[in-house]
Motif scaffolding. Structure first.
Motif, PDB file in Angstrom:
ATOM      1  N   UNK A   1       5.881  11.860  -8.703  1.00  0.00           N
ATOM      2  CA  UNK A   1       7.225  11.300  -8.724  1.00  0.00           C
ATOM      3  C   UNK A   1       8.010  11.709  -7.482  1.00  0.00           C
ATOM      4  N   UNK A   2       7.934  12.974  -7.109  1.00  0.00           N
ATOM      5  CA  UNK A   2       8.640  13.452  -5.925  1.00  0.00           C
ATOM      6  C   UNK A   2       8.119  12.767  -4.661  1.00  0.00           C
ATOM      7  N   UNK A   3       6.827  12.509  -4.636  1.00  0.00           N
ATOM      8  CA  UNK A   3       6.249  11.820  -3.478  1.00  0.00           C
ATOM      9  C   UNK A   3       6.760  10.386  -3.379  1.00  0.00           C
TER      10      UNK A   3
ATOM     11  N   UNK B   1       0.808  -1.226   0.000  1.00  0.00           N
ATOM     12  CA  UNK B   1       0.000   0.000   0.000  1.00  0.00           C
ATOM     13  C   UNK B   1       0.838   1.272   0.000  1.00  0.00           C
ATOM     14  N   UNK B   2       2.073   1.198   0.530  1.00  0.00           N
ATOM     15  CA  UNK B   2       2.940   2.387   0.528  1.00  0.00           C
ATOM     16  C   UNK B   2       3.270   2.840  -0.893  1.00  0.00           C
ATOM     17  N   UNK B   3       3.261   1.891  -1.835  1.00  0.00           N
ATOM     18  CA  UNK B   3       3.583   2.201  -3.215  1.00  0.00           C
ATOM     19  C   UNK B   3       2.380   2.473  -4.089  1.00  0.00           C
ATOM     20  N   UNK B   4       1.211   2.660  -3.480  1.00  0.00           N
ATOM     21  CA  UNK B   4      -0.022   2.934  -4.224  1.00  0.00           C
ATOM     22  C   UNK B   4      -0.471   4.354  -3.904  1.00  0.00           C
ATOM     23  N   UNK B   5      -0.104   5.305  -4.758  1.00  0.00           N
ATOM     24  CA  UNK B   5      -0.398   6.714  -4.521  1.00  0.00           C
ATOM     25  C   UNK B   5      -1.362   7.247  -5.570  1.00  0.00           C
TER      26      UNK B   5
ATOM     27  N   UNK C   1       8.837   1.298 -10.470  1.00  0.00           N
ATOM     28  CA  UNK C   1       7.613   1.973 -10.898  1.00  0.00           C
ATOM     29  C   UNK C   1       6.826   1.075 -11.839  1.00  0.00           C
ATOM     30  N   UNK C   2       5.626   0.738 -11.434  1.00  0.00           N
ATOM     31  CA  UNK C   2       4.738  -0.056 -12.269  1.00  0.00           C
ATOM     32  C   UNK C   2       4.032   0.838 -13.282  1.00  0.00           C
ATOM     33  N   UNK C   3       3.621   2.015 -12.826  1.00  0.00           N
ATOM     34  CA  UNK C   3       2.841   2.896 -13.690  1.00  0.00           C
ATOM     35  C   UNK C   3       2.753   4.284 -13.079  1.00  0.00           C
ATOM     36  N   UNK C   4       2.681   5.299 -13.940  1.00  0.00           N
ATOM     37  CA  UNK C   4       2.312   6.646 -13.521  1.00  0.00           C
ATOM     38  C   UNK C   4       1.399   7.214 -14.589  1.00  0.00           C
ATOM     39  N   UNK C   5       0.314   7.821 -14.174  1.00  0.00           N
ATOM     40  CA  UNK C   5      -0.637   8.366 -15.145  1.00  0.00           C
ATOM     41  C   UNK C   5      -1.374   9.552 -14.531  1.00  0.00           C
ATOM     42  N   UNK C   6      -1.602  10.561 -15.365  1.00  0.00           N
ATOM     43  CA  UNK C   6      -2.346  11.753 -14.968  1.00  0.00           C
ATOM     44  C   UNK C   6      -3.338  12.078 -16.079  1.00  0.00           C
TER      45      UNK C   6
ATOM     46  N   UNK D   1      -5.046  11.239 -11.039  1.00  0.00           N
ATOM     47  CA  UNK D   1      -3.775  10.633 -11.390  1.00  0.00           C
ATOM     48  C   UNK D   1      -3.355   9.622 -10.345  1.00  0.00           C
ATOM     49  N   UNK D   2      -2.387   8.795 -10.708  1.00  0.00           N
ATOM     50  CA  UNK D   2      -1.892   7.795  -9.771  1.00  0.00           C
ATOM     51  C   UNK D   2      -0.474   7.385 -10.134  1.00  0.00           C
ATOM     52  N   UNK D   3       0.195   6.789  -9.163  1.00  0.00           N
ATOM     53  CA  UNK D   3       1.511   6.196  -9.381  1.00  0.00           C
ATOM     54  C   UNK D   3       1.595   4.964  -8.502  1.00  0.00           C
TER      55      UNK D   3
END
Length: 229
Positions: free
Chosen positions: A133-135, A61-65, A114-119, A75-77
């Protein structure tokens, strides 16, 4: 768990934003963002499904933002931990992320992958991808990891495929001779290239190539150097 409140700006207008861990209630919104971000020819079967998202919030869960603007998820990362060997960097997105299901998440891993980043395209002028990304860098520091790593798409490469190799394309982007929607963004976020990976992801625009790019934790101290300061 992670929660950060701040303001982004639409020209001179401040807008309240929140980055937090996403939860089951957010799944429909997260899938909608993926559909907006990756329209055809991007394969629709690579959009998130609810089983993948459930694994994200359960296994790491720490990696689900996600990021909210005025209460809406836009958006999510997502990341997982892997034990990465820099001497053997070759891999595919499918293998290292378990096709996005992250069942191979290694709680003792040295690298946040990184699995994915999308906005959502509607909100991209607000700089939300960089904030995400900074988070995630903050998560890397908090967890005491060696690096953040991921393979970036090279969606501009198909226009130059007949003129240069993917390695030459990446080098041209790094030199500022070309701009790539993804690689240039990653450079602006502090990521640096490791190498090009063939057959990284099924992506016509990138000709299936990916640029492996990392951010090294400036606070990380290898075990061999601990106690020497």
């Amino acid at each position: 768990m992670y929660r950060k409140e701040f303001f982004v700006f639409n020209q001179n207008q401040p807008i309240r934003a929140v980055i937090r861990n996403y939860q089951e209630k957010d799944f429909s919104g997260l899938i909608a963002v993926q559909q907006e971000c990756f329209p055809p020819p991007f394969p629709s079967d690579l959009w998130w499904n609810k089983e993948q998202l459930q694994n994200h919030v359960t296994l790491f869960p720490e990696g689900a933002l996600c990021i909210e603007i005025e209460g809406k998820v836009v958006g999510s990362m997502t990341g997982l931990l892997v034990d990465f060997d820099s001497k053997h960097p070759e891999h595919t997105w499918e293998t290292i992320t378990d096709n996005g299901y992250i069942r191979n998440h290694d709680s003792e891993g040295n690298t946040l992958y990184v699995v994915d980043i999308s906005v959502s395209p509607t909100y991209r002028k607000l700089g939300l991808g960089k904030w995400l990304m900074l988070s995630m860098y903050e998560v890397v520091v908090y967890k005491g990891l060696e690096r953040l790593l991921g393979g970036g798409r090279m969606p501009g490469y198909h226009k130059k495929e007949n003129e240069m190799t993917p390695e030459q394309y990446l080098e041209s982007v790094v030199k500022g001779e070309l701009k790539d929607p993804v690689i240039t963004f990653l450079l602006q976020c502090g990521r640096t290239p490791v190498q090009v990976v063939a057959n990284y992801l099924k992506d016509e625009e990138s000709c299936d190539f990916g640029a492996l790019m990392e951010w090294k934790n400036p606070f990380f101290l290898p075990i061999s150097e601990q106690g020497e300061c």
